[in-house]
Design a protein around this motif. Sequence first.
Motif, PDB file in Angstrom:
ATOM      1  N   LEU A  14      24.147  39.573  -8.900  1.00  0.00           N
ATOM      2  CA  LEU A  14      22.997  40.067  -7.427  1.00  0.00           C
ATOM      3  C   LEU A  14      22.977  38.583  -8.019  1.00  0.00           C
ATOM      4  O   LEU A  14      21.547  37.959  -8.905  1.00  0.00           O
ATOM      5  N   LEU A  15      21.678  38.145  -6.663  1.00  0.00           N
ATOM      6  CA  LEU A  15      20.506  37.103  -6.602  1.00  0.00           C
ATOM      7  C   LEU A  15      19.592  38.173  -7.850  1.00  0.00           C
ATOM      8  O   LEU A  15      19.293  38.960  -7.290  1.00  0.00           O
ATOM      9  N   PRO A  16      19.155  36.856  -8.394  1.00  0.00           N
ATOM     10  CA  PRO A  16      17.855  37.560  -9.290  1.00  0.00           C
ATOM     11  C   PRO A  16      16.863  37.252  -8.251  1.00  0.00           C
ATOM     12  O   PRO A  16      16.012  36.466  -8.763  1.00  0.00           O
ATOM     13  N   TYR A  17      16.465  38.715  -7.308  1.00  0.00           N
ATOM     14  CA  TYR A  17      15.892  38.770  -6.771  1.00  0.00           C
ATOM     15  C   TYR A  17      15.771  39.491  -6.232  1.00  0.00           C
ATOM     16  O   TYR A  17      16.546  40.197  -5.931  1.00  0.00           O
ATOM     17  N   LEU A  18      13.804  40.196  -6.203  1.00  0.00           N
ATOM     18  CA  LEU A  18      13.363  42.242  -5.882  1.00  0.00           C
ATOM     19  C   LEU A  18      12.436  42.286  -4.577  1.00  0.00           C
ATOM     20  O   LEU A  18      11.303  41.249  -4.981  1.00  0.00           O
ATOM     21  N   ASP A  19      12.890  42.649  -4.282  1.00  0.00           N
ATOM     22  CA  ASP A  19      11.193  42.950  -2.891  1.00  0.00           C
ATOM     23  C   ASP A  19      11.029  44.191  -3.151  1.00  0.00           C
ATOM     24  O   ASP A  19      11.090  45.281  -3.114  1.00  0.00           O
ATOM     25  N   VAL A  20       9.970  44.139  -3.524  1.00  0.00           N
ATOM     26  CA  VAL A  20       9.390  46.321  -4.292  1.00  0.00           C
ATOM     27  C   VAL A  20       7.398  45.746  -3.841  1.00  0.00           C
ATOM     28  O   VAL A  20       6.882  45.694  -3.758  1.00  0.00           O
ATOM     29  N   PRO A  21       7.663  47.385  -2.022  1.00  0.00           N
ATOM     30  CA  PRO A  21       6.097  46.637  -1.705  1.00  0.00           C
ATOM     31  C   PRO A  21       5.386  47.580  -3.186  1.00  0.00           C
ATOM     32  O   PRO A  21       5.193  49.009  -2.791  1.00  0.00           O
ATOM     33  N   PHE A  22       4.520  46.954  -3.181  1.00  0.00           N
ATOM     34  CA  PHE A  22       3.047  47.322  -5.032  1.00  0.00           C
ATOM     35  C   PHE A  22       2.296  48.074  -3.866  1.00  0.00           C
ATOM     36  O   PHE A  22       1.807  49.485  -4.087  1.00  0.00           O
ATOM     37  N   GLN A  23       2.190  47.018  -2.966  1.00  0.00           N
ATOM     38  CA  GLN A  23       1.223  47.353  -1.579  1.00  0.00           C
ATOM     39  C   GLN A  23      -0.937  47.940  -3.042  1.00  0.00           C
ATOM     40  O   GLN A  23      -1.478  47.303  -1.769  1.00  0.00           O
ATOM     41  N   HIS A  24      -0.521  48.081  -4.018  1.00  0.00           N
ATOM     42  CA  HIS A  24      -1.948  47.569  -4.561  1.00  0.00           C
ATOM     43  C   HIS A  24      -2.146  48.185  -5.553  1.00  0.00           C
ATOM     44  O   HIS A  24      -0.670  47.978  -6.050  1.00  0.00           O
TER      45      HIS A  24
END
Length: 444
Positions: A253-263
Amino acid sequence: MSSPKVGFVSLGCPKALVDSERILTQLRMDGYEIVSSYDNADIVVVNTCGFIDSARIESLQTIGEAINENGKVIVTGCLGVYAQKIRNEYPQVLSVSGPQQYEQVVSAVHEHAPQNNEHDPYTDLVPAQGIKLTPRHYSYLKISEGCNHHCSFCIIPSMRGRLVSRPVGEVMNEAEGLVKAGVKELLVISQDTSAYGSDIKYQTGFWQGRPLKGNLLGLCHALAELGVWVRLHYVYPYPHVDKIIPLMAEGKLLPYLDVPFQHGSPSVLKAMRRPAAAENTLARIKTWREICPDISIRSTFIVGFPGETDADFGILLEFLQEAQLDRVGCFQYSPVEGARANELAEHVADDVKQERWERFMQAQQVISANKLQKKIGQTLEVLIDKVDGEDIIGRSHADAPEIDGIVFIRGDNDLLPGDLVKVKIDSAGEYDLWGAVVYPRFRS
């Protein structure tokens, strides 16, 4: 006689874009012609966004523009849940429907722009992968609808409903069809990718005649077999996500993560009612990087949330410095009609929001520039997005389309969109990279 022509405007997030593609595919299968201007259209469909106030304003303005330019307008999408408000402002609208109500949209088109001739499925052909609104070489793959969370600033569950995961075999059949049609990158999207399959108790499905576990890990293992870039979006930092990271380290898999931490402040996250708020996300990020040192993490944050103090904002800046995220977006909190956060006390003044946003972006800009400087001298695999004369633009594994940085490429004028090439980076800015093709240029 010629087929009726449908103009289409798609607003909002990639999930809405996938909805638009599904509607357009059905309309094309029904014999309608899709056109790109108001003037040539017999009817116009506007797929709206209603997530925040600015998106609602844009959607309403677009509806008005379509009415002024064409006159025959059908409205669908997230803003469609406020049908009466739309009709109050634009009584001329022919039909209003909410998100995912594909059949209602298509029926409205049939009603208000009926076919002039008999549709011939043998001549009115549609590509096997359907009508796509993205370039041929990448595509969004939506694995579920809706969301089970109740974040205080968000009204998506009231618009799109609770989580409904697609059967894993159905998802894989779509993904396989897209790859056969020439897609080089699959961008996995949903409202909560980490929760995939939880609503159906991770029911086992079948793909290519063999059983496949209906959870995120099983899906990722199968997607890795397709031999294309696979990029994960909207992933919440739950412990089971740790099991996905080795696949990135192995190049599957691409070594990429979209993680919505928000704060970064626990008190603000609690007020936001964020899922995984109790998780030690900094420790989790450290673990991910230990497993896969090349991983790129992108996230989004909100500043100026009701009750956010100077101390909370300071904690957020400390989180940003320690996390050293690769790609970051930041929004100033905006009240959304129907969101529980509106009822919270101590709303932050607009000038304070602006000042915090500027400080946040300045801090992240330095982080981004420093991280990109370290890529000078490296040779990266780059997917070509655009070729316009001598201007060649691509993306590395760290860059999702339209939201992250880009790679400007020199030295090869016969490249085409969708090519995967090797590029040696020789300079970097705050968000983008520059480099030249190296040989052998194509991935073996």
